[in-house]
Design an enzyme around this catalytic site. Structure first.
Site, short mmCIF file in Angstrom:
data_model
loop_
_atom_site.label_atom_id
_atom_site.label_comp_id
_atom_site.label_asym_id
_atom_site.label_seq_id
_atom_site.Cartn_x
_atom_site.Cartn_y
_atom_site.Cartn_z
N LYS A 127 9.70 -15.58 -12.67
CA LYS A 127 9.44 -14.43 -13.56
C LYS A 127 8.24 -14.73 -14.45
O LYS A 127 7.35 -13.91 -14.62
CB LYS A 127 10.64 -14.11 -14.45
CG LYS A 127 11.80 -13.39 -13.83
CD LYS A 127 11.55 -11.98 -13.39
CE LYS A 127 11.00 -11.88 -12.01
NZ LYS A 127 11.80 -11.93 -10.85
N HIS A 165 12.70 -37.87 -10.22
CA HIS A 165 12.12 -38.27 -8.94
C HIS A 165 10.66 -37.82 -8.81
O HIS A 165 10.15 -37.71 -7.71
CB HIS A 165 12.97 -37.73 -7.78
CG HIS A 165 14.37 -38.26 -7.82
ND1 HIS A 165 14.68 -39.56 -7.50
CD2 HIS A 165 15.54 -37.68 -8.20
CE1 HIS A 165 15.98 -39.76 -7.65
NE2 HIS A 165 16.52 -38.64 -8.08
N CYS A 198 0.85 -1.18 0.00
CA CYS A 198 0.00 0.00 0.00
C CYS A 198 0.89 1.25 0.00
O CYS A 198 2.04 1.18 0.40
CB CYS A 198 -0.93 0.09 1.19
SG CYS A 198 -1.92 -1.37 1.46
N TRP A 229 -3.24 -2.49 -1.36
CA TRP A 229 -3.06 -3.91 -1.68
C TRP A 229 -3.82 -4.64 -0.59
O TRP A 229 -3.44 -4.60 0.59
CB TRP A 229 -1.58 -4.28 -1.65
CG TRP A 229 -1.29 -5.70 -2.04
CD1 TRP A 229 -1.10 -6.17 -3.31
CD2 TRP A 229 -1.17 -6.83 -1.17
NE1 TRP A 229 -0.88 -7.53 -3.27
CE2 TRP A 229 -0.91 -7.96 -1.97
CE3 TRP A 229 -1.26 -7.02 0.21
CZ2 TRP A 229 -0.73 -9.24 -1.45
CZ3 TRP A 229 -1.09 -8.29 0.73
CH2 TRP A 229 -0.83 -9.38 -0.10
N ASN A 286 -1.09 1.88 6.24
CA ASN A 286 -0.33 0.74 5.70
C ASN A 286 0.02 -0.17 6.86
O ASN A 286 0.38 0.31 7.93
CB ASN A 286 1.00 1.21 5.09
CG ASN A 286 0.81 1.96 3.79
OD1 ASN A 286 -0.30 2.09 3.30
ND2 ASN A 286 1.89 2.46 3.24
N GLY A 287 -0.03 -1.48 6.61
CA GLY A 287 0.34 -2.43 7.67
C GLY A 287 -0.85 -3.30 8.04
O GLY A 287 -1.85 -3.34 7.31
N GLU A 303 4.78 -14.98 -12.43
CA GLU A 303 4.24 -13.80 -11.79
C GLU A 303 3.69 -12.78 -12.78
O GLU A 303 2.78 -12.03 -12.45
CB GLU A 303 5.22 -13.15 -10.82
CG GLU A 303 6.43 -12.53 -11.44
CD GLU A 303 7.39 -11.97 -10.40
OE1 GLU A 303 6.94 -11.52 -9.34
OE2 GLU A 303 8.60 -11.97 -10.67
N LYS A 339 5.11 -4.38 -5.16
CA LYS A 339 6.57 -4.36 -5.24
C LYS A 339 7.22 -4.58 -3.88
O LYS A 339 8.20 -5.28 -3.75
CB LYS A 339 7.01 -3.01 -5.81
CG LYS A 339 8.49 -2.85 -6.01
CD LYS A 339 8.95 -3.60 -7.22
CE LYS A 339 10.45 -3.55 -7.41
NZ LYS A 339 10.91 -4.70 -8.20
N ARG A 389 3.42 -0.31 -5.09
CA ARG A 389 3.27 -0.87 -3.75
C ARG A 389 1.90 -1.50 -3.53
O ARG A 389 1.61 -2.01 -2.45
CB ARG A 389 3.48 0.22 -2.71
CG ARG A 389 4.87 0.79 -2.69
CD ARG A 389 4.97 1.85 -1.64
NE ARG A 389 4.73 1.29 -0.33
CZ ARG A 389 5.68 1.00 0.55
NH1 ARG A 389 6.92 1.24 0.25
NH2 ARG A 389 5.37 0.49 1.71
N GLU A 418 14.36 -18.86 -10.65
CA GLU A 418 14.07 -17.45 -10.92
C GLU A 418 13.35 -17.29 -12.28
O GLU A 418 12.42 -16.50 -12.41
CB GLU A 418 15.37 -16.63 -10.87
CG GLU A 418 15.25 -15.15 -11.24
CD GLU A 418 14.30 -14.34 -10.37
OE1 GLU A 418 13.80 -14.85 -9.36
OE2 GLU A 418 14.03 -13.19 -10.75
C1 F6R Z 1 9.63 -11.19 -7.74
C2 F6R Z 1 9.86 -10.24 -6.67
C3 F6R Z 1 9.64 -10.69 -5.29
C4 F6R Z 1 10.65 -10.02 -4.35
C5 F6R Z 1 10.31 -10.34 -2.89
C6 F6R Z 1 11.34 -9.76 -1.94
O1 F6R Z 1 9.92 -10.63 -8.98
O2 F6R Z 1 10.18 -9.12 -6.91
O3 F6R Z 1 9.69 -12.07 -5.17
O4 F6R Z 1 11.93 -10.46 -4.66
O5 F6R Z 1 9.05 -9.83 -2.58
O6 F6R Z 1 11.42 -8.38 -2.09
P1 F6R Z 1 12.69 -7.59 -1.63
O7 F6R Z 1 13.83 -8.02 -2.47
O8 F6R Z 1 12.33 -6.15 -1.81
O9 F6R Z 1 12.91 -7.94 -0.19
#
Ligand code: F6R
Length: 610
Positions: free
Chosen positions: A487, A506, A2, A74, A100-101, A490, A605, A27, A483
């Site tokens: 990507k 397995h 948020c 969010w 927020n929170g 998501e 984010k 956010r 990873e």
């Molecule tokens: C995926 C992504 C998330 C962040 C995770 C941790 O693309 O961005 O999986 O890596 O939420 O976020 P940070 O790195 O900000 O602690």
């Protein structure tokens, strides 16, 4: 999660609030709202959906006023609809709150307030805050005091901004576990949950600490500890420029950030290998003696940063010969933190605000672990609360799916490993020099992959209709598989999973049929032959193979439906380069499905709730 923004001054209030929200929308972006006081009267507008829904609502309304707050949400408690959107508003006199929170004890507070006659409209935890303020405002002299009394009831985390008709010239903000900053201007002031919302207006920023309140007026800001004395706070001048927050001609932030990666690597090398071959970490602040005697690193992180942490483990164990554990922050936090007194906890985070990672740092500090953070955002909570910091120098990352910061973290881990290896005498200067010289070529290698964007787009369009993908890799490129899968899932909502290739037989091999694309990360490496066998196992079952291989590898063509070549390089560098085609693959698949690449559904984010 948020975003909060607030403003007091002469600029156009809706424009400041809406632009601020737009810049915070990474956010959280499922609903938004603003509240403004004009001629002593509080008005508010809220909408479900992305910020443009709110913009369309207020466009043309000619909203007057010089003080207001806004929020982009969010959803945690209650659906992302208009009623649950912030601000939450009290009865008369009107008070608006954005939060927020998470308030963990909100159900108890709600029951208590309902028994006292208060009526609730939303399903959110946040609404209890405005009702508490309403209750205490009836008995107290100021908004600030009412807010102090209200937050005494709250268990959980909050970054809050409040506005009241009783004091139409001030915004009161406070924080516990969720960031709040104050942006200082000339005859105007700003509040926000992070600097992105205000950086285009002012670079003079005050970071509120936990359990502090700020009373923000047009020409004056006072800071105090909750229920305590006033405190002095020194503003910091932020160097980030707001240009970085623009797309600069790219259709999406994600694509721009992928293309910025050669520059990111160059910047890191300039910062940490400024001359010759010596690696210098200015902000490490943990004595070399500790690293020399160390028994264990404990890396903790979430999501993409966790994947970078696994590569960190492989590197630190192989070259610095330090036993290294990697854990999800959300798990490490609740495990027994056993220490023998010679460990360092490493937190890895782009934002420096991820709630679980931050909570681990705080818990680990209680157990006397030294804390080193790999962080991108300067002045973030992790930056400020860690003993030492290695900045990833990726620049502002706005696309919700992390790309350039992941790559930056890998480069930082490699340099850190060389540094620790030299301190502990586990690698020679010559070995370190060889890798540093090779690293200097990485920007060029990445550019050569970026030049293949069209080829990767064609492959993406060929497989974009598939509803499932597997990614496999070994050793240093096992995390690359994780990873790559993250990507893709998501941003395209296609189910995709990464596996250590040896694990395929397995269980997961049962999934393989002629409709399943398997992305195989197979550069030249110690485990190349084993990877080739795994790829053949996939082919034998009619799976479709998209292979990342090293230039000159002609054998692989026999088992690959599509090959994306990366240049020849030492194995240690391959995860840094081989992630780039996978980022582009995810991007173009998502694009072919018309997905919102920069703001995928249900994500945010910066994950500031646990
Ligand atoms: C995926 C992504 C998330 C962040 C995770 C941790 O693309 O961005 O999986 O890596 O939420 O976020 P940070 O790195 O900000 O602690």
């Amino acid at each position: 999660m948020c975003g909060i923004v607030g403003y007091i001054g002469d600029k156009n209030i809706t424009s400041v609030l809406l632009v601020g929200l737009e810049r915070l929308s990474y956010r959280g972006y499922d609903s938004s709202g603003i509240a403004v006081i004009s001629d002593g009267e509080l008005s508010w507008w809220k909408r479900a959906g992305k910020i443009h829904e709110l913009e369309n609502t207020v466009k043309g309304l000619n909203i007057a006023g010089h003080i207001g707050i806004g929020h982009t949400r969010w959803a945690t408690h209650g659906q992302p609809n208009e009623v649950n959107a912030h601000p939450h508003i009290s009865g008369t006199p009107k008070v608006a709150i954005v939060h927020n929170g998470i308030i963990e004890n909100y159900l108890d507070i709600r029951d208590l307030l309902i028994s006292e006659g208060h009526v609730f409209q939303s399903e959110t935890d946040s609404e209890v805050i405005v009702k508490l303020v309403e209750k205490y405002l009836a008995e107290s002299t100021s908004l600030e005091h009412a807010l102090e009394l209200a937050i005494n009831h709250l268990h959980g985390t909050y970054g809050l901004a409040a506005l009241s008709e009783t004091e139409p010239e001030k915004i009161v903000v406070c924080r516990k576990g969720s960031p709040i900053i104050i942006g200082l201007g000339d005859n105007e002031n700003y509040v926000a949950s992070d600097i992105n919302a205000v950086i285009q207006h002012t670079k003079k920023i005050v970071y509120l600490d936990d359990n502090q309140i700020a009373i923000v007026e047009r020409n004056n800001v006072r800071y105090k500890n909750v229920n305590g004395a006033f405190v002095e706070k020194t503003p910091q001048i932020i160097k980030w420029d707001s240009e970085a927050a623009e797309k600069q001609g790219y259709p999406h932030y994600m694509l721009k950030e992928i293309f910025e990666q050669p520059t990111v690597v160059r910047t890191i090398l300039e910062k940490y290998v400024p001359s010759g071959n010596q690696i210098v970490f200015k902000d490490l602040r943990i004595s070399p003696q500790i690293f020399k005697q160390l028994n264990r690193f404990i890396i903790q992180a979430c999501g993409t940063s966790w994947h970078a942490g696994i590569i960190g483990k492989y590197l630190l164990e192989s070259y610095a010969r330090v036993f290294t554990e990697v854990d999800f922050s959300s798990e490490f936090r609740y495990r027994q933190m056993l220490t023998e007194g010679s460990e360092v906890v490493i937190a890895v985070s782009q934002s420096g605000e991820t709630a679980d990672t931050l909570a681990c740092i705080r818990e680990a500090k209680l157990h006397h672990f030294p804390i080193l953070s790999f962080v991108n955002v300067k002045n973030s909570s992790m930056d400020r609360e860690s003993d030492g910091v290695i900045y990833s120098h990726a620049g502002q990352e706005i696309g919700v799916a992390s790309t350039k910061n992941y790559l930056a973290q890998l480069v930082c881990f490699l340099l850190f490993t060389l540094y620790i290896g030299r301190e502990r005498g586990t690698i020679t200067q010559e070995e370190s020099d060889t890798l540093i010289i090779a690293l200097q070529k990485v920007p060029e290698y990445i550019s050569s992959i970026l030049d293949k964007a069209d080829q990767i787009k064609t492959i993406a369009e060929k497989y974009g209709f598939c509803r499932e993908f597997l990614f496999i890799g070994r050793g240093l490129n096992y995390p690359t598989a994780l990873e790559g899968a993250l990507k893709l899932k998501e941003i395209s909502y296609i189910h995709s999973t990464g596996y250590a290739a040896g694990e395929l037989k397995h269980g997961p091999i049962a999934l393989i049929d002629s409709k399943l694309p398997v992305v195989c990360i197979c550069p030249s490496s110690k485990t190349y032959d084993k990877m080739v066998s795994n790829i053949q196992e996939v082919k034998a079952r009619k799976g479709k193979t998209i292979v990342i291989a090293t230039e000159g590898d002609t054998v692989i063509k026999n088992f690959a439906d599509d090959v994306i070549y990366i240049p020849q390089m030492p194995e240690e560098l391959t995860p840094i380069v081989s992630i780039v085609p996978l980022q582009l693959l995810a991007y173009y698949v998502a694009l072919s499905l018309d997905c919102d690449v920069d703001q995928p559904r249900n994500l945010a984010k910066s994950v500031t709730v646990e």
